[in-house]
Design a protein around this motif. Structure first.
Motif, PDB file in Angstrom:
ATOM      1  N   GLN A 195      53.889 -51.322 -12.034  1.00 29.31           N
ATOM      2  CA  GLN A 195      53.123 -51.075 -10.730  1.00 29.31           C
ATOM      3  C   GLN A 195      52.345 -50.246 -10.901  1.00 29.31           C
ATOM      4  N   LYS A 196      53.215 -48.606 -10.523  1.00 27.74           N
ATOM      5  CA  LYS A 196      52.551 -48.088 -10.010  1.00 27.74           C
ATOM      6  C   LYS A 196      52.087 -47.038 -10.943  1.00 27.74           C
ATOM      7  N   ASP A 197      52.118 -47.122 -12.239  1.00 24.87           N
ATOM      8  CA  ASP A 197      51.465 -46.708 -13.659  1.00 24.87           C
ATOM      9  C   ASP A 197      52.733 -45.176 -13.392  1.00 24.87           C
ATOM     10  N   MET A 198      53.899 -44.909 -12.974  1.00 26.22           N
ATOM     11  CA  MET A 198      54.287 -44.181 -12.855  1.00 26.22           C
ATOM     12  C   MET A 198      55.398 -43.462 -14.045  1.00 26.22           C
ATOM     13  N   ASP A 199      55.124 -41.904 -14.094  1.00 30.46           N
ATOM     14  CA  ASP A 199      56.113 -41.128 -16.084  1.00 30.46           C
ATOM     15  C   ASP A 199      57.505 -41.593 -15.123  1.00 30.46           C
ATOM     16  N   ILE A 200      57.875 -42.040 -15.991  1.00 29.30           N
ATOM     17  CA  ILE A 200      59.654 -41.130 -15.401  1.00 29.30           C
ATOM     18  C   ILE A 200      60.937 -41.610 -16.610  1.00 29.30           C
ATOM     19  N   VAL A 201      61.731 -40.935 -16.853  1.00 31.21           N
ATOM     20  CA  VAL A 201      62.129 -40.887 -17.941  1.00 31.21           C
ATOM     21  C   VAL A 201      63.726 -41.434 -16.946  1.00 31.21           C
ATOM     22  N   ILE A 202      65.101 -41.701 -17.759  1.00 31.86           N
ATOM     23  CA  ILE A 202      66.520 -41.504 -17.411  1.00 31.86           C
ATOM     24  C   ILE A 202      67.316 -41.074 -18.201  1.00 31.86           C
ATOM     25  N   PRO A 203      67.702 -39.570 -17.433  1.00 32.33           N
ATOM     26  CA  PRO A 203      68.779 -39.365 -18.195  1.00 32.33           C
ATOM     27  C   PRO A 203      70.534 -39.582 -17.284  1.00 32.33           C
ATOM     28  N   ARG A 204      70.701 -40.514 -18.539  1.00 27.23           N
ATOM     29  CA  ARG A 204      71.915 -40.740 -18.061  1.00 27.23           C
ATOM     30  C   ARG A 204      73.422 -39.952 -18.402  1.00 27.23           C
ATOM     31  N   PHE A 205      74.129 -39.437 -17.591  1.00 26.95           N
ATOM     32  CA  PHE A 205      74.877 -38.204 -17.566  1.00 26.95           C
ATOM     33  C   PHE A 205      76.963 -39.000 -17.926  1.00 26.95           C
ATOM     34  N   ALA A 206      77.201 -38.300 -18.527  1.00 29.31           N
ATOM     35  CA  ALA A 206      78.141 -38.680 -18.990  1.00 29.31           C
ATOM     36  C   ALA A 206      79.334 -38.235 -17.289  1.00 29.31           C
ATOM     37  N   ARG A 207      80.440 -37.769 -17.225  1.00 29.85           N
ATOM     38  CA  ARG A 207      81.192 -37.150 -16.761  1.00 29.85           C
ATOM     39  C   ARG A 207      81.310 -35.730 -16.589  1.00 29.85           C
ATOM     40  N   SER A 208      80.338 -35.272 -15.570  1.00 34.26           N
ATOM     41  CA  SER A 208      80.290 -34.286 -15.809  1.00 34.26           C
ATOM     42  C   SER A 208      81.390 -32.879 -14.446  1.00 34.26           C
ATOM     43  N   TYR A 265      68.330 -41.939 -21.695  1.00 38.34           N
ATOM     44  CA  TYR A 265      68.917 -41.361 -22.647  1.00 38.34           C
ATOM     45  C   TYR A 265      70.518 -40.846 -22.269  1.00 38.34           C
ATOM     46  N   ASN A 266      71.280 -40.681 -23.073  1.00 35.33           N
ATOM     47  CA  ASN A 266      72.524 -40.533 -22.959  1.00 35.33           C
ATOM     48  C   ASN A 266      73.218 -39.201 -23.106  1.00 35.33           C
ATOM     49  N   ILE A 267      73.465 -38.739 -21.859  1.00 36.48           N
ATOM     50  CA  ILE A 267      74.515 -36.749 -23.022  1.00 36.48           C
ATOM     51  C   ILE A 267      75.600 -36.687 -22.465  1.00 36.48           C
ATOM     52  N   ALA A 268      75.868 -36.708 -23.666  1.00 36.75           N
ATOM     53  CA  ALA A 268      76.968 -36.517 -23.793  1.00 36.75           C
ATOM     54  C   ALA A 268      77.270 -36.018 -25.451  1.00 36.75           C
ATOM     55  N   ASP A 269      78.788 -35.463 -25.350  1.00 34.75           N
ATOM     56  CA  ASP A 269      78.617 -34.612 -26.888  1.00 34.75           C
ATOM     57  C   ASP A 269      80.593 -35.320 -27.417  1.00 34.75           C
ATOM     58  N   GLU A 270      80.309 -35.556 -27.939  1.00 36.67           N
ATOM     59  CA  GLU A 270      81.522 -36.596 -28.675  1.00 36.67           C
ATOM     60  C   GLU A 270      82.766 -35.166 -28.755  1.00 36.67           C
ATOM     61  N   LYS A 271      82.818 -33.714 -28.701  1.00 34.30           N
ATOM     62  CA  LYS A 271      83.603 -32.674 -28.854  1.00 34.30           C
ATOM     63  C   LYS A 271      84.208 -32.878 -27.655  1.00 34.30           C
ATOM     64  N   SER A 272      83.755 -33.270 -26.370  1.00 35.89           N
ATOM     65  CA  SER A 272      84.370 -32.658 -25.560  1.00 35.89           C
ATOM     66  C   SER A 272      85.005 -35.077 -24.953  1.00 35.89           C
ATOM     67  N   ASP A 273      84.489 -35.873 -25.688  1.00 32.26           N
ATOM     68  CA  ASP A 273      85.669 -37.281 -25.715  1.00 32.26           C
ATOM     69  C   ASP A 273      86.861 -36.940 -25.952  1.00 32.26           C
TER      70      ASP A 273
END
Length: 354
Positions: free
Chosen positions: A201-214, A275-283
């Protein structure tokens, strides 16, 4: 010693500043960061200022927060510099900021992010994630922002239905919306939907980082998440208190990786994408996490029942691992595994002002 003076913290800043990104996009530009004194926000401010001063980016950093005194304690070394400005505001109110003609990038991080806050301020938890976001979006429309990043959370995935090992960005698990605890994940879900509406509706440029437990040394003393409580106990050389059987299996991200991931999404992500921000070495399982932290300070893990307020704010998800394939296609890769992140956090916190 101030946290930003610590050798390891400086190494973390340099690691992110050396990350292969299109830093030139920040040249002669400006960035606004809400939640600037939080765990992720404060490190992001430090990264932007370090890169700014080292590479002469001439990028104005607007740090938003509710408490001037808190900001001065944290960012006193930037006050007076033309590249930095702290703005006192509550994002739940329409933003009225003087002397700003235009903003290039906005990163919206302000949110209630821990169990006691969910339980004691459930209204504020929801409104910050919806009305606070709307106020930031409206401000961004008025100031013709180039790109907006909304910090979302692994909690939007809800409970694992048992059909996948990891959550990719298209997964939608179960959330019982008729509970007080649902305010945070449902607020984040609604926030993501609101972003999509502004794109159309507003022609915005938006991205969504999804954080793991930081986590990391920028954690707040008021934070009541399990990881934060474990780390605070370790810094005080006390036994680690586990308030469940500890079978929860989660993805975690060290603060430096969280911020390099955020910047990757901001500079390289596709409009409208999460976009998920995570790494399996920290699961890791929660009981194993408690064990690693206890062992690092030669203490033991003890079990204790949570009180009523704590238990009301706890996530019911028992398995929440994130698939990081999508962000890795943008060139991002975590630099710290769970052992390295914990070691660095405890060492920095143990030697800096508490």
């Amino acid at each position: 010693m101030k946290i930003y003076e610590h050798k390891l913290y400086q190494e973390d800043l340099e690691a992110v500043c050396d990350f292969d990104l299109q830093w030139e996009k920040f040249q002669n530009s400006s960035i606004m960061i809400s939640g600037a004194t939080g765990l992720i926000g404060s490190f992001l401010v430090d990264v932007m200022m370090q890169k700014n001063l080292a590479n002469h980016l001439n990028c104005k950093v607007y740090a938003l927060g509710r408490h001037e005194r808190k900001a001065r304690e944290r960012f006193d070394h930037y006050y007076g510099l033309p590249q930095f400005r702290f703005v006192v505001c509550d994002v739940n109110e329409p933003l009225q900021i003087e002397d700003i003609s235009g903003i290039d990038y906005v990163v919206h991080l302000a949110s209630n992010t821990h169990p006691v806050a969910y339980a004691t301020d459930p209204i504020g938890t929801i409104t910050t994630n919806i009305f606070g976001l709307k106020n930031m979006l409206d401000f961004s429309v008025d100031h013709q922002v180039k790109r907006f990043a909304f910090a979302s959370s692994c909690e939007i995935y809800g409970e694992n239905r048992g059909d996948v090992e990891k959550f990719d960005e298209s997964y939608c698990g179960y959330i019982d919306c008729n509970t007080m605890r649902a305010g945070y994940p449902e607020g984040k879900r609604c926030g993501e939907a609101l972003c999509q509406a502004y794109i159309v509706q507003k022609d915005m440029d938006i991205v969504i980082p999804r954080f793991a437990r930081s986590y990391g040394p920028t954690l707040l003393k008021s934070d009541t998440k399990a990881m934060t409580q474990f780390l605070q106990k370790a810094v005080n050389e006390e036994d680690i208190v586990l308030k469940s059987e500890g079978m929860q299996y989660y993805s975690y991200t060290y603060m430096a990786d969280a911020v390099s991931g955020l910047l990757t999404v901001l500079l390289r992500g596709k409009c409208g994408e999460a976009y998920n921000i995570a790494d399996e070495k920290s699961d890791i399982h929660l009981r194993d996490l408690a064990g690693i932290i206890a062992k690092s300070v030669h203490r033991k893990v003890i079990f204790e029942l949570p009180d009523q307020i704590e238990s009301a704010g706890y996530s019911k998800a028992t398995k929440a691992r994130l698939d990081s394939t999508k962000i890795e296609t943008l060139g991002w890769k975590a630099q710290y595994d769970i052992h390295q992140g914990i070691r660095r956090t405890i060492e920095i916190l143990g030697q800096c002002e508490k």
